[in-house]
Scaffold this motif. Structure first.
Motif, PDB file in Angstrom:
ATOM      1  N   ASN A   1      26.645 151.670 -11.763  1.00 13.38           N
ATOM      2  CA  ASN A   1      25.330 152.400 -12.916  1.00 13.38           C
ATOM      3  C   ASN A   1      24.056 151.360 -13.612  1.00 13.38           C
ATOM      4  N   ASN A   2      24.037 150.578 -12.686  1.00 10.78           N
ATOM      5  CA  ASN A   2      22.887 149.858 -13.384  1.00 10.78           C
ATOM      6  C   ASN A   2      21.867 149.407 -11.980  1.00 10.78           C
ATOM      7  N   THR A   3      21.094 148.786 -12.334  1.00  7.17           N
ATOM      8  CA  THR A   3      19.921 147.729 -11.004  1.00  7.17           C
ATOM      9  C   THR A   3      19.987 146.272 -11.238  1.00  7.17           C
ATOM     10  N   ASP A   4      20.658 145.809 -10.088  1.00  5.60           N
ATOM     11  CA  ASP A   4      21.052 144.446  -9.629  1.00  5.60           C
ATOM     12  C   ASP A   4      21.778 144.302  -7.990  1.00  5.60           C
ATOM     13  N   HIS A   5      21.213 143.065  -7.948  1.00  8.98           N
ATOM     14  CA  HIS A   5      22.042 143.076  -6.706  1.00  8.98           C
ATOM     15  C   HIS A   5      23.087 142.943  -6.770  1.00  8.98           C
ATOM     16  N   ILE A   6      23.521 143.381  -5.316  1.00  3.86           N
ATOM     17  CA  ILE A   6      24.111 143.848  -4.804  1.00  3.86           C
ATOM     18  C   ILE A   6      25.092 142.654  -4.128  1.00  3.86           C
ATOM     19  N   LYS A   7      26.100 142.253  -4.522  1.00  5.80           N
ATOM     20  CA  LYS A   7      27.279 140.950  -4.183  1.00  5.80           C
ATOM     21  C   LYS A   7      28.608 141.557  -3.334  1.00  5.80           C
ATOM     22  N   ILE A   8      28.285 141.264  -1.459  1.00  2.17           N
ATOM     23  CA  ILE A   8      29.143 141.052  -0.865  1.00  2.17           C
ATOM     24  C   ILE A   8      30.613 139.961  -0.281  1.00  2.17           C
ATOM     25  N   THR A   9      31.487 140.125  -0.583  1.00  2.73           N
ATOM     26  CA  THR A   9      32.913 138.983  -0.777  1.00  2.73           C
ATOM     27  C   THR A   9      33.259 139.104   0.855  1.00  2.73           C
ATOM     28  N   ILE A  10      32.990 138.348   1.494  1.00  2.00           N
ATOM     29  CA  ILE A  10      33.863 138.578   3.046  1.00  2.00           C
ATOM     30  C   ILE A  10      34.433 136.997   3.943  1.00  2.00           C
ATOM     31  N   GLN A  11      35.722 137.518   3.567  1.00  2.00           N
ATOM     32  CA  GLN A  11      37.013 136.321   4.086  1.00  2.00           C
ATOM     33  C   GLN A  11      37.613 136.718   4.788  1.00  2.00           C
ATOM     34  N   LYS A  12      38.072 135.241   5.089  1.00  2.00           N
ATOM     35  CA  LYS A  12      39.428 135.796   6.052  1.00  2.00           C
ATOM     36  C   LYS A  12      40.429 135.456   5.770  1.00  2.00           C
ATOM     37  N   THR A  13      42.288 135.864   5.391  1.00  2.00           N
ATOM     38  CA  THR A  13      43.132 135.536   4.981  1.00  2.00           C
ATOM     39  C   THR A  13      43.474 133.959   5.990  1.00  2.00           C
ATOM     40  N   VAL A  14      44.509 133.309   4.723  1.00  2.00           N
ATOM     41  CA  VAL A  14      44.660 131.916   5.403  1.00  2.00           C
ATOM     42  C   VAL A  14      46.377 132.150   5.510  1.00  2.00           C
ATOM     43  N   PRO A  15      47.038 130.941   5.999  1.00  2.00           N
ATOM     44  CA  PRO A  15      48.294 130.851   6.048  1.00  2.00           C
ATOM     45  C   PRO A  15      49.221 130.551   4.593  1.00  2.00           C
ATOM     46  N   VAL A  16      49.807 131.088   3.750  1.00  2.00           N
ATOM     47  CA  VAL A  16      49.892 130.995   2.428  1.00  2.00           C
ATOM     48  C   VAL A  16      50.595 129.068   2.332  1.00  2.00           C
ATOM     49  N   TYR A  17      50.389 128.236   3.064  1.00  2.00           N
ATOM     50  CA  TYR A  17      50.181 126.684   3.096  1.00  2.00           C
ATOM     51  C   TYR A  17      48.923 126.503   3.140  1.00  2.00           C
ATOM     52  N   ASN A  18      47.587 126.726   3.461  1.00  2.00           N
ATOM     53  CA  ASN A  18      46.284 126.702   3.284  1.00  2.00           C
ATOM     54  C   ASN A  18      46.031 127.338   2.064  1.00  2.00           C
ATOM     55  N   THR A  19      45.322 126.388   1.256  1.00  2.00           N
ATOM     56  CA  THR A  19      44.877 126.224   0.416  1.00  2.00           C
ATOM     57  C   THR A  19      42.876 126.445   0.097  1.00  2.00           C
ATOM     58  N   ASN A  20      42.785 126.512   1.183  1.00  2.00           N
ATOM     59  CA  ASN A  20      41.111 126.238   1.461  1.00  2.00           C
ATOM     60  C   ASN A  20      41.027 128.056   1.849  1.00  2.00           C
ATOM     61  N   LEU A  21      39.967 128.484   1.723  1.00  2.00           N
ATOM     62  CA  LEU A  21      39.305 129.397   1.976  1.00  2.00           C
ATOM     63  C   LEU A  21      38.606 129.694   3.676  1.00  2.00           C
ATOM     64  N   ASP A  22      37.927 130.807   3.695  1.00  2.00           N
ATOM     65  CA  ASP A  22      37.556 131.003   5.109  1.00  2.00           C
ATOM     66  C   ASP A  22      36.778 132.202   5.154  1.00  2.00           C
ATOM     67  N   PRO A  23      35.313 131.785   4.654  1.00  2.00           N
ATOM     68  CA  PRO A  23      34.057 132.394   4.422  1.00  2.00           C
ATOM     69  C   PRO A  23      33.974 133.026   6.270  1.00  2.00           C
TER      70      PRO A  23
END
Length: 278
Positions: free
Chosen positions: A42-64
């Motif tokens: 309930n305010n006036t602001d820019h809307i931010k939406i994050t979209i990523q792909k999940t990665v294997p548990v041994y992968n520490t990098n994100l996949d945007p």
């Protein structure tokens, strides 16, 4: 409760297991899933939406995901549906609306995400509820208590954020979740958490929709059971395996496959107050 940003991070990676264990990679082929996260209040602001792909548990990098099409819709109290915006600027998987959006109490809001391959996701049409106003902030018997008037005969779900300060310096952040099952309609309702030493506090009282509340419940449970397993000198580290990971499913559906998806687009109202203690 732990800071929310730490909870969200566990979706993509887990803490490394103690070094005496051999690394064992799953035999099954990993299939990435799309994770969507965002909110409108309930305010006036820019809307931010994050979209990523999940990665294997041994992968520490994100996949945007940087090539999706994102649209924000609304339905007013008369039932009229309108496109609020489909103009988003993307940076490393974070989509920010080019224009500022004003959340109107009583309206419903939802997003639609279309990937390059045509796969479509849509969030539940959630109503922006009336803000529940904070009436008082107290420090009682080692607890910080936020008081408010809970609306009568309406199921309400709350997320309370506590920010503790000492001489304007932030020293700790906590979160508490609660439904109003035990205090529905109580004019002197309250939610409390253990007080952290300091002389100032800022409290946000968020009035959630049910599916967003459920998402936070499973997020907190995931964090408590899979990551925060205590002091390694006093706690068995293998408690990390005490419960299987839960799927952090909120209010997003893959409408192409007609199945639930990971993440949520929350629509909730917020009231905020600060207090100084001597």
């Amino acid at each position: 409760m732990k800071p929310l940003y730490r909870i969200i991070l566990i979706i993509f990676s887990f803490l490394p297991i103690v070094s005496c264990l051999d690394e064992i990679k799953p035999d099954a082929e990993f299939e990435p899933q799309v994770f969507i996260y965002g909110y409108l209040i309930n305010n006036t602001d820019h809307i931010k939406i994050t979209i990523q792909k999940t990665v294997p548990v041994y992968n520490t990098n994100l996949d945007p995901v940087n090539d999706a099409s994102v649209s924000l819709f609304t339905q007013d109290t008369f039932g009229t549906i309108a496109l609020l915006t489909d103009d988003f600027i993307v940076n490393n998987g974070v989509y920010e609306s080019a224009e500022m959006i004003t959340g109107l109490v009583g309206n419903k809001y939802w997003i639609k995400v279309v990937l390059q391959d045509g796969t479509t996701y849509e969030s539940e049409h959630e109503q922006l509820k009336i803000p529940v106003r904070i009436t008082n902030i107290e420090r009682i018997n080692g607890f910080s208590r936020v008081g408010f008037r809970d609306p009568d005969n309406i199921s309400n779900f709350y997320l309370v954020g506590y920010r503790f300060y000492n001489d304007s310096e932030l020293i700790a952040t906590h979160f508490e979740l609660s439904s109003d099952n035990l205090f529905d309609g109580n004019e002197n309702a309250f939610i409390e958490t253990e007080y952290i030493d300091g002389n100032g506090i800022g409290i946000s009282l968020q009035n959630l929709n049910f599916l967003t509340y459920q998402y936070y419940v499973t997020s907190f449970e995931q964090y408590e059971n899979q990551v925060d397993f205590g002091n390694p000198e006093t706690t068995d580290p293998f408690l990390i395996f005490s419960k299987p990971p839960v799927n952090l499913i909120g209010n997003i559906r893959n409408t192409t496959a007609n199945e639930t998806a990971l993440g949520f687009f929350g629509v909730f109202s917020v009231d905020y107050r600060e207090a100084i203690f001597n």
